[in-house]
Design a protein around this motif. Structure first.
Motif, mmCIF file in Angstrom:
data_model
loop_
_atom_site.group_PDB
_atom_site.id
_atom_site.type_symbol
_atom_site.label_atom_id
_atom_site.label_comp_id
_atom_site.label_asym_id
_atom_site.label_seq_id
_atom_site.Cartn_x
_atom_site.Cartn_y
_atom_site.Cartn_z
ATOM 1 N N GLN A 12 -31.631 -19.249 0.266
ATOM 2 C CA GLN A 12 -30.800 -20.152 1.048
ATOM 3 C C GLN A 12 -29.559 -19.490 1.609
ATOM 4 O O GLN A 12 -28.922 -20.037 2.501
ATOM 5 N N ASN A 61 -24.779 -25.906 0.468
ATOM 6 C CA ASN A 61 -25.744 -24.993 -0.160
ATOM 7 C C ASN A 61 -25.118 -24.298 -1.362
ATOM 8 O O ASN A 61 -25.734 -24.166 -2.409
ATOM 9 N N ASN A 86 -22.991 -22.910 8.002
ATOM 10 C CA ASN A 86 -22.666 -23.907 6.989
ATOM 11 C C ASN A 86 -21.199 -24.268 6.962
ATOM 12 O O ASN A 86 -20.848 -25.406 6.683
ATOM 13 N N ASN A 116 -32.484 -24.135 5.546
ATOM 14 C CA ASN A 116 -31.811 -25.013 4.597
ATOM 15 C C ASN A 116 -32.300 -26.430 4.831
ATOM 16 O O ASN A 116 -32.254 -26.905 5.955
ATOM 17 N N MET A 155 -28.866 -29.393 2.087
ATOM 18 C CA MET A 155 -28.188 -28.141 1.756
ATOM 19 C C MET A 155 -27.476 -27.554 2.961
ATOM 20 O O MET A 155 -27.043 -26.408 2.929
ATOM 21 N N SER A 156 -27.386 -28.314 4.037
ATOM 22 C CA SER A 156 -26.728 -27.784 5.227
ATOM 23 C C SER A 156 -25.336 -28.370 5.351
ATOM 24 O O SER A 156 -25.078 -29.477 4.885
ATOM 25 N N LYS A 202 -25.608 -17.486 8.252
ATOM 26 C CA LYS A 202 -25.853 -18.687 7.447
ATOM 27 C C LYS A 202 -24.528 -19.303 7.012
ATOM 28 O O LYS A 202 -24.343 -20.516 7.046
#
Ligand SMILES: Nc1ncnc2c1ncn2[C@@H]1O[C@H](COP(=O)(O)OP(=O)(O)OP(=O)(O)O)[C@@H](O)[C@H]1O
Ligand SMILES: Nc1ncnc2c1ncn2[C@@H]1O[C@H](COP(=O)(O)OP(=O)(O)OP(=O)(O)O)[C@@H](O)[C@H]1O
Ligand SMILES: NC(N)=O
Ligand SMILES: [Mg+2]
Ligand SMILES: [Mg+2]
Lengths: 541, 245, 405, 231, 369
Positions: free
Chosen positions: A458, A389, C222, A371, A375-376, C218
């Motif tokens: 992503q 994201n 995030n 990312n 986008m993180s 992920k």
């Protein structure tokens, strides 16, 4: 477990340590001695060392501790020096932890990292926190205050209070006040009114963290504290309920945007052209691999551009997937107009070949797509966490949708595309180059699939199987929305997304998926041509 | 004579546009009735409503003064005895001309009956007669999809007759036919009227004249005039919107 | 080396959903066979690999197994990943009396005469990992998250029983299952966050299967769930899975295995170098199931040499007790229950996609076919040596499970 | 000028046209008459490029059309009103008309006023989907759509089918008008004898895939031709 | 009316007959087995696939119902048989429980769930092999056809159906063994499933079932009902207007076809030794469509041929070129669609006679979304 000491000994059998092997408590060495002792301690001992290092107040302490926490503090195998390892141009370089002197590039396995685990990281964070509570940079102070909040330590109450008194920045003040409050509550020794104040301070946060601090207090021995805490907990819970509904809507929109992206190319090739394009998923996959490829080049050639990688990858992915789409159309689909069901057979073949080709070239494993910084992470609105994201993917999906809508409805090419797919022979009689338009239409659908791949890279695996996992959902979305209607695809994606996310907390992910499928089946009974059905004579002839 | 079909105050709109507007119309048993009217007057829509393809927004459609046709679907109306020829010829393209007729032949339409059906000699004879009548004997084993436009029209007429319905709704049977064939079609329809009730839509005034029957003029979804052809052709409004000067 | 080659079957999916994991194992086997041939083969005869592609299709596994044994005449088969593929081929190996080496960690509750389980049984992975979290991280609240199939379900069942036996209250255990290939983790990660904010130290024990892991991590990264707050310990995430991820946000999350690529032993160094040479790509990684095949293959080689024949019965008899070095510095032994002894290692994810070992068992842990934490299987044991010779021997009734008649 | 020379067309093994020849000149209306199934539509489809010819030659403005596909012929100035209308059902009336723009240079891309003068109903229904129109409205749209292309050869297959009498008169007037502008050749297939006779400059009668009688309008003897049209 | 056994059917059945005699004889009858045992089960599996393809061709080829969920009916038949085989294991399971299959013991079931009752009886299982898929098809079809769900909408909801069933069967709570499905069968009606004679028997049964399936399908399509089906396929609305209750006709073939698929599944399970939720996966159902398309849609015999060809190609290629076979298979699909528009059977027969091209027009119409 009793084996920790043994383990530490077993893991570092190389040579006798430079300092006293019995641990740091044997002597009272200064900063340098403490640092040199780091490689040899087991986790408990290192924790003690960390606190001791922090207490020295040495100005190098922050750097060393941060390197320790991030795993960059090593011991060189050659001279046993404690070094900080930094990556420079892809190679590891070592710098002495004490003197800062450079030892130059070190070979792979030329040094061993000083091992850290999570509890050690927490200790380091707290220690660094105390060191940076008075840091000139307010951002660092804020971090320090937050670290203190997360690892409450009654012993620090005074230091924190002092820092609070001296603090001028309002954000940092709030954070510090909360840290003081939590430290006070953890200690539980302060007078009841002070503790009640602390409860109020924490309750004002109103979030999950506040809950986690306050919930244990509901069982407090002091009745005032217990009732204040449970009152606060109740209040927070009520507010949280509303936020959790809002959060579900957001999750639904976000899932919807992923579905939309995955499906929207299909809305063209399948919805508009009527080609059952089983290779759609693989076109998405090509887009994702293009992203991987671009990032790989950027990583090796121009790491500074990494944040731009997606912006570079997007047009390329469109072109790569679009070109592949044109090739598929010219190479096989075009022989099959008039018998679109057979496109299922041919494109299935194409999908097998594409999948296996990618597997042969890039290997069967997942590929890493990072990312970019924008986008993180996440930000919070009230108590909703919104990850960047997902947010950008939503924006991207809507943008792609808008562009597509414009192309199809407002441009001559769009008109020709629709005309050709409705009556190819008549369109030719109107002077439309059907072959070219077919190739462009299919290419457009494919190119958009490629764009979807950029976005999906992503959040999901970039592997040869990527496409397969979206193909069923994509068809479902297009059909549920009403094939042939791009707005339908939009509405379909978001309604399926939101339905799914409202069911999930209640029924679990598996059952939610099943229920959504059942719902689609039932819904189609009610509206046999989907949500945005094209109706009237035009369709039932 | 009893009333075969009665439409009463039927209205149907599409996206706000009233294709049928408070339409009332009755057809007697055995009657031959011509319906004319400008393009878009609602003639085909009217047939759609009678056969259950389109549901009216309001109004009543009664069959034999008892059955409410608005509650019945296409197959149901066919089973009651309403047969239809479409404006745009639709036949079963991948089946032979003969099979097209055979499928339409009046018979038990239940699943089991068709599964165990054997074609009787009477059936075969009737098919032969019908093919003769619509001049498709030569094309008996051809795929219906390979017929020319006009031949498909004829095949549809053949299928309609094969059903032997009580009421025939015939939408533009003469379109695409030569003048001679048009006259023959008129004759044919006149011949079956009496035993059957026939409602014909046509734009060809020679054909309508040859039918020599009561004429209803539709305009904007309702009846503009009704009576003999001479009577309605004298109507100024009919001339204005439909016949032209 | 001379004489007819000895054929070795390799039964790993090269296409379909499992190719992502299994292809590497096929390559590892080819490498091991090549190395063995360099050393002069086996019994003076060359080894020949017979590769087939069961295409992630479970019935096809059985069909291909049959083809390998009956059609190609292989003497041993190395293969399978998912439990269902193993279940699918079991009757084939039994009927045709051949040998299968199964290299993946699994749910246990099985011991078959013709199968050798070189991956971890639950007691060789799950339980030690939980012990670590309880003792080192002081975890009191548990999320057991898994993909909805038998391995996670069994493992979680065992863990639930184990945790409760350690005094963990039922409301402090949250169990969550997701479908295969689940990719939208927003709700679950947010639920974990909520569950973890009750004031007790919380950890996630993940039995999430292969493909679903990348989006899971992920999302974890995030949503900002750091290992220092809520650590995740995984049983199906290895170097290979991490290769598809940016691990920077995940540093500190854990995995429990019997092998990590980062383990610093001469055997491992040599293995890694051979592997990188063989595969011709310096960025490839090694992982736990590869080590399992390494151990299993060497055990088979030794057993064949000991027996002087590749005959299945002889090898099945001679292999029990065979001891070969594993890659983490110990000697693994084939036990009478056809499981092996293995060390258990807990590793933390590093930002270079490797694991750093933070804990390991003192000695090797023997694999237990029948869990002691499940009431039905507690009395069962497996022993394929005389006099018991049974995969599900009931120590209470002193009879061999199924064969009552 | 269009020249059809000894054209054969086959459907599979069956021959639909046998050595058909005709010519159509700019500023003239050429009609083709014949009973059902004699090959009229087949002939027109061969001209516009929908059916491959198996023998003979079709020439337009001196060029052999054999290697030119339908869209190329359209761009060469050939427009058609097919039998069965072939409206794009899901496009609106406006969009249906605009499909004709494909052959026009950008500057000319507008719907000529005469289309709406001739068929006012189209103006009222610009936003309605073509497939929802009534049969006659669709037929009007099909003619209008061909006119948008400003063709030099207009091929009409039974254009009056399903159209109300007053508009048939208008179409007749329109065809006369277009012919008299002297910019296009018109090939008209009709079953409606009086209509064809009133419009045509020359006529051809077909039977069983062949032209059995041709001539100028002056040579058209009603009874003789009608005789050929009955069985 | 054409006869039930036309040329094409005759040749195929003759071939099938020869195979049915030759394979068991080659396997059992001779000292040095000409046909290895595994080949017997393999061929048996192909025949089950062929029957499944015939079932799909009946609804797709003749009635235009492109079911993307036929794998579900196959799997249900397979599960019904698998449940019986599980019950036959009795106390020979690893936990030696006389009533409960191993996975239930392990998941702490106290008693058999109600829907497992009766499956210890072979005849009951046989009825369920027909009823389970039949009832599902009937109920599903009842709603879908009555609501006039057609074309891609129908295809996609059949896909949703099988997908939902797959997810459901994956759930351990469903009581069907979750992802592992049902496996480790011992015997059927007392015959050891691992004995060659039983295998040969199952093979012969599969051949008979295929022959019966083909003949039933042929009888249906040859009857007037078959013509109605084709009419529905080509012009559904027109068929209604001449008085046929289209939904009843669709429901009839859909149910018959589902039952046929169920029988195929029931014969498949004991021959491959496992039935698991993977059989419900949408990709499996798509593969069935591909067999039919490849063999020649609307030809019955072609569908059977297509299934056998693809399955055989998969067997051979996965062994010959384990790393490349996917390319070969993919290329085959593309090649067949482009160069053999009438399917393999079309090409074989095309050498003898031409078929009218109008078939394509109708395919176009019905697929338009
Ligand atoms: N589904 C629909 N959506 C929108 N408008 C419709 C629809 N169906 C019919 N109409 C409109 O309703 C009107 C009546 O159509 P109908 O087909 O009944 O006319 P008609 O009298 O049969 O005309 P024609 O003589 O041209 O066949 C027309 O203006 C048509 O455009
Ligand atoms: N696609 C086709 N395949 C096979 N034969 C066809 C096909 N189309 C038309 N025919 C046959 O070719 C002959 C000529 O057909 P065509 O459509 O040209 O007739 P037509 O003169 O236009 O008739 P109509 O006045 O009915 O429109 C007819 O006998 C018809 O059956
Ligand atoms: N055995 C496993 N991991 O499926
Ligand atoms: Mg009409
Ligand atoms: Mg014609």
């Amino acid at each position: 477990m009793t084996c920790l000491g043994t383990l530490a000994a077993a893991q570092s059998p190389q040579t006798a340590p430079a300092t006293d092997a019995e641990g740091p408590t044997a002597a009272a060495p200064g900063f340098e001695g403490l640092v040199r002792a780091l490689p040899d301690g087991n986790f408990d001992e290192v924790e003690a060392l960390v606190s001791a290092i922090a207490e020295t107040g040495d100005e190098r302490a922050t750097g060393v501790l941060e390197a320790l926490a991030s795993g960059d503090l090593h011991r060189l195998k050659s001279n046993e020096a404690v070094v900080i390892v930094r990556e420079i141009g892809g190679d590891d370089h070592a710098f002495d932890a004490l003197s800062g002197e450079s030892y130059g590039e070190i070979p792979r396995r030329g040094s061993s990292a000083i091992r850290v685990n999570n509890s050690l990281r927490r200790v380091v964070a707290a220690a660094v926190g105390t060191l940076t509570l008075r840091h000139p940079d307010p951002a660092r102070r804020l971090e320090a205050a937050q670290a203190a909040f997360r690892a409450p330590d009654a012993a620090q109450t005074d230091a924190l209070s002092a820092a609070l008194d001296a603090e001028t920045d309002p954000d940092v003040r709030t954070a510090l006040a909360e840290a003081v409050a939590v430290a006070t509550l953890t200690a539980g020794t302060a007078p009841v009114p002070t503790q009640l104040d602390a409860i109020a301070t924490i309750a004002a946060r109103g979030d999950g963290v506040a809950l986690s601090v306050l919930t244990p207090l509901t069982g407090s021995d002091a009745p005032e504290i217990a009732s204040a805490a449970s009152e606060a907990v109740d209040r927070i819970e009520r507010v949280r309920q509303m936020w959790s509904a809002a959060q579900n809507v957001w999750f639904g929109l976000s899932l919807g945007s992923v579905l939309l992206l995955a499906a929207i190319g299909l809305a063209i090739t399948f919805g508009v052209m009527g080609v059952i394009n089983m290779a759609h998923g693989e076109l998405v996959m090509l887009g994702a691999y293009t992203t991987f490829f671009v990032q790989e080049i950027i990583r090796n050639a121009a790491p500074a551009l990494f944040d731009w990688s997606l912006l570079i990858a997007a047009p390329l992915a469109f072109l790569v997937a679009g070109a592949m789409g044109v090739a598929i159309e010219r190479g096989c689909v075009r022989f099959l107009y008039g018998r679109p069901l057979e496109t299922l057979l041919a494109t299935w073949g194409v999908s097998l070949i594409l999948q296996q080709t990618v597997r042969s070239i890039f290997g069967p494993n997942n590929r890493e797509v990072g990312n970019p910084s924008w986008m993180s992470g996440a930000f919070e609105i009230g108590q909703m966490t919104i990850t960047y994201n997902r947010l950008w993917i939503l924006v991207f999906a809507l943008a792609v949708f808008a562009i597509l809508l414009f192309v199809m409805k407002r441009t001559p090419v769009g008109l020709q595309m629709r005309a050709v797919t409705q009556n190819r022979a008549m369109a030719a009689n109107m002077g439309i180059r059907t072959g070219w338009v077919d190739a462009m239409t299919f290419g457009l659908g494919a190119g958009i699939a490629g764009l979807a791949g950029v976005a999906l890279s992503q959040i999901d695996n970039v592997s040869p199987n990527l496409g397969q996992s979206y193909i069923v959902d994509s068809f479902m979305v297009v059909v549920f929305g009403g094939a042939g209607n791009i707005w339908g695809t939009l509405a379909g994606a978001f309604s399926i997304g939101i339905a799914n996310k409202f069911l999930e907390p209640w029924s679990g992910a598996v059952l939610a998926k099943i229920l959504v499928l059942v719902f689609i089946i039932l819904f189609i009974q009610k509206r046999p041509r989907g949500l945005f059905a094209v109706r009237g004579r035009a369709v039932d002839g | 004579m009893s009333i075969q079909l009665a439409l009463d105050g039927v209205t149907r709109s599409f996206d706000g546009f009233k294709a049928i507007n408070n339409l009332s119309l009755t057809v007697e048993k055995g009657e031959l009735r011509a319906v004319i009217g400008p393009n878009g007057a609602g003639k085909t829509t009217m047939m759609d409503i009678i056969t259950g393809k389109t549901r009216p927004d309001s109004g009543e459609v009664l069959w034999n003064q008892t059955v409410d046709l608005t509650r019945i679907d296409e197959a149901g109306s066919a089973r009651l005895g309403i047969g239809r020829k479409f404006q745009k010829p639709t036949v079963f393209e991948t089946q032979t001309v003969e099979d097209n007729i055979a499928l339409a032949l009046k018979d038990d339409r239940s699943v089991w009956a068709t599964l165990f059906h054997r074609r009787s000699t009477e059936d075969t004879a009737r098919i032969t007669d019908l093919l003769e009548l619509v001049k498709l004997t030569d094309h008996r084993t051809d795929m219906a999809g390979d017929l020319s436009h006009g031949q498909k029209q004829w095949l549809e007429i053949g299928m309609l007759l094969a059903q032997d319905p009580e009421l025939l709704l015939v939408d533009e049977p003469a379109a695409g036919m030569t003048d001679a064939e048009t006259m023959r079609t008129a004759e044919l329809l006149r011949g079956i009227a009496g035993k059957h009730t026939v409602v014909v839509v046509e734009h060809d005034m020679d054909f309508v004249r040859a039918l020599n029957c009561r004429v209803t003029v539709l305009h904007q979804g309702h009846v503009l005039a009704e009576g003999s052809l001479d009577h309605v052709s004298a109507n100024d409004e009919v001339i204005e919107v439909y016949l032209g000067r | 080396q001379s004489g007819d080659p000895i054929k070795v079957g390799i039964l790993h999916s090269l296409s379909g959903t499992m190719a992502i994991s299994e292809t590497t194992l096929k390559d590892a086997m080819l490498m091991l066979i090549e190395e063995q041939n360099k050393k002069g083969g086996l019994l003076g005869r060359p080894l020949e690999a017979v590769v087939v592609d069961p295409a992630s299709d479970w019935p096809l596994f059985a069909e291909k197994a049959r083809e390998l044994i009956e059609g190609e005449g292989v003497d041993a088969v190395f293969g399978c990943w998912t439990s269902v593929s193993r279940k699918s081929v079991l009757p084939v190996f039994e009927e045709l009396n051949s040998i299968l080496f199964y290299p993946v960690q699994y749910e246990g509750e099985e011991s078959q005469r013709n199968v050798f389980y070189t991956g971890a049984a639950p007691n060789q992975q799950a339980i030690p990992a939980v012990d670590y979290l309880m003792e080192q991280e002081g975890v009191e609240r548990w999320v057991l998250a898994g993909t909805d199939y038998v391995y996670p379900r069994t493992t979680n069942k065992i863990l639930e029983a184990y945790l409760q036996s350690k005094g963990v209250a039922p409301e402090d255990i949250m169990i969550n299952y997701t479908p295969f290939g689940h990719s939208d983790w927003q709700t679950i990660v947010s639920d974990i966050k909520t569950f973890g904010s009750a004031g007790k130290k919380t950890a996630v024990v993940s039995t999430i299967n292969g493909d679903a892991n990348v989006p899971f991590y992920k999302e974890l990264g995030n949503q900002g769930i750091a290992a220092t707050d809520i650590p995740v310990v995984a049983f199906s995430v290895g170097e290979e899975e991490l290769a598809g991820l940016d691990t920077a946000p995940l540093v500190g999350h854990l995995a429990a295995w019997n092998y990590f690529m980062s383990v610093d032993t001469p055997e491992n160094d040599a293995f890694i170098n051979t592997w990188l040479d063989f595969i011709g790509d310096d960025n490839r990684v090694t992982n736990d199931p590869m080590e399992a095949h390494y151990i299993g293959f060497n055990m088979w080689v030794e057993a064949v040499e000991k027996a002087g024949t590749t005959d299945a019965d002889a090898v099945i008899d001679s292999i029990v007790g065979v001891t070969v070095p594993n890659l983490t510095g110990g000697m693994s032994e084939m036990l009478p229950n056809h499981h092996i002894t293995k060390p258990v290692l807990v590793g933390e994810i590093q930002d270079d996609g490797q694991f750093s070992v933070v804990w390991e068992t003192e000695g090797l842990v023997p694999g237990d076919a029948w869990s002691d934490f499940l009431p039905e299987s507690a009395p069962l044991m497996a022993d394929w040596t005389d006099p018991i010779n049974c995969g599900n021997y009931n120590t209470e009734t002193e009879s061999c499970g199924g064969v009552t008649n | 000028m269009l020249r059809v020379d000894q054209v054969d067309v086959h459907y599979g093994a069956a021959q639909a046209l046998r050595g058909v020849s005709l010519e159509a000149e700019i500023g003239k209306v050429t009609t083709v008459l014949g009973r059902n199934g004699v090959g009229k539509t087949t002939l027109l489809r061969a001209i516009v490029g929908r059916n491959p010819v198996s023998g003979g030659r079709i020439e337009w403005e001196g060029r052999d059309l054999a290697r030119i596909r339908s869209d190329g012929r359209a761009r060469g100035g050939i427009a058609s009103v097919p039998q069965g209308r072939e409206i794009f059902p899901l496009l609106t009336v406006r969009e249906n008309l605009e499909t004709g723009f494909a052959v026009l240079p950008r500057a000319q891309r507008s719907v000529p006023d005469e289309v709406f003068e001739l068929f006012p109903v189209l103006r009222d229904m610009l936003g309605r989907r073509g497939g929802d129109l009534s049969g006659g409205q669709q037929q009007q749209l099909a003619i209008g759509r061909a006119m948008v292309m400003r063709p030099r050869l207009l091929v009409l297959d039974e254009p009056t089918e399903g159209i109300q009498p007053s508009i048939i008169q208008d179409i007749g007037r329109a065809i006369t008008y277009l012919r008299d502008k002297g910019e296009m050749a018109i090939v008209l297939v009709e079953q409606y004898y009086d209509f064809a006779r009133d419009l045509c400059d020359s006529f051809h009668v077909m039977d069983r895939g062949q032209i059995v009688k041709s001539g100028t309008r002056a040579e058209m003897v009603d009874d003789e031709v009608r005789g050929l049209l009955t069985v | 009316m054409t006869s039930l056994i036309d040329r094409r059917m005759g040749i195929f059945l003759a071939g099938l007959f020869i195979l049915t005699v030759a394979v068991p004889v080659g396997n059992l009858g001779l000292e040095d087995r000409l046909v290895p045992s595994y080949v017997v089960s393999l061929l048996g599996k192909y025949l089950c696939y062929a029957l499944l393809a015939v079932a799909l061709d009946l609804v797709w080829g003749y009635c235009g119902i492109l079911s993307l969920g036929h794998g579900a009916f196959f799997a249900l038949g397979g599960y019904a048989m698998g449940m019986h085989l599980m019950r036959e294991i009795g106390d020979r399971g690893v936990y030696a429980n006389p009533d409960l299959p191993d996975f239930m013991v392990f998941l702490n079931y106290d008693a058999l769930p109600w829907y497992w009752l009766g499956f210890d009886m072979f005849w009951f299982a046989c009825i369920m092999v027909l009823l389970a898929p039949g009832i599902l098809a009937f109920v599903f079809g009842w709603f879908a056809f009555r609501s006039r769900v057609t074309g891609v909408y129908l295809s996609i909801i059949t896909q949703a159906m099988t997908y939902a069933l797959m997810l459901a069967f994956f759930r351990n709570e469903m009581g069907f063994g979750g992802n592992n499905g049902l496996t480790d069968f011992k015997d059927v009606l007392g015959f050891d499933l691992q004995s060659d004679a039983t295998r040969a028997g199952l093979f012969v049964l599969s051949a008979l079932a295929l022959a019966a399936g083909l003949l039933i399908a042929k009888a249906i399509t040859n009857s007037k009902l078959g013509k109605v089906l084709i009419a529905v396929r080509d012009a559904e609305s027109r068929t209604r207007f001449i008085g046929y209750r289209v939904e009843h006709y669709k429901l009839f073939v859909f149910t018959v076809s589902a039952m046929m698929a169920g029988v195929a599944g029931a014969l498949y399970t004991p021959q491959v030794g496992i039935i698991n939720p993977g059989e419900f996966s949408p990709a499996n159902s798509i593969e069935i469509v591909i067999w039919v398309a490849l063999g020649g849609r609307g030809t019955l015999v072609g569908a059977a041929l297509g299934a056998i060809l693809v399955a055989a190609a998969q067997t051979l290629l996965t062994g010959w070129f384990p790393e490349l076979w996917i390319f070969a298979l993919g290329a085959l699909f593309i090649f067949v669609t482009i160069f053999m528009p009438q399917g393999v059977l079309g090409v074989i027969e095309g050498t003898f006679r031409r078929r009218p091209p109008t078939r394509d027009l109708t395919a176009a119409r019905e697929a338009r979304p």
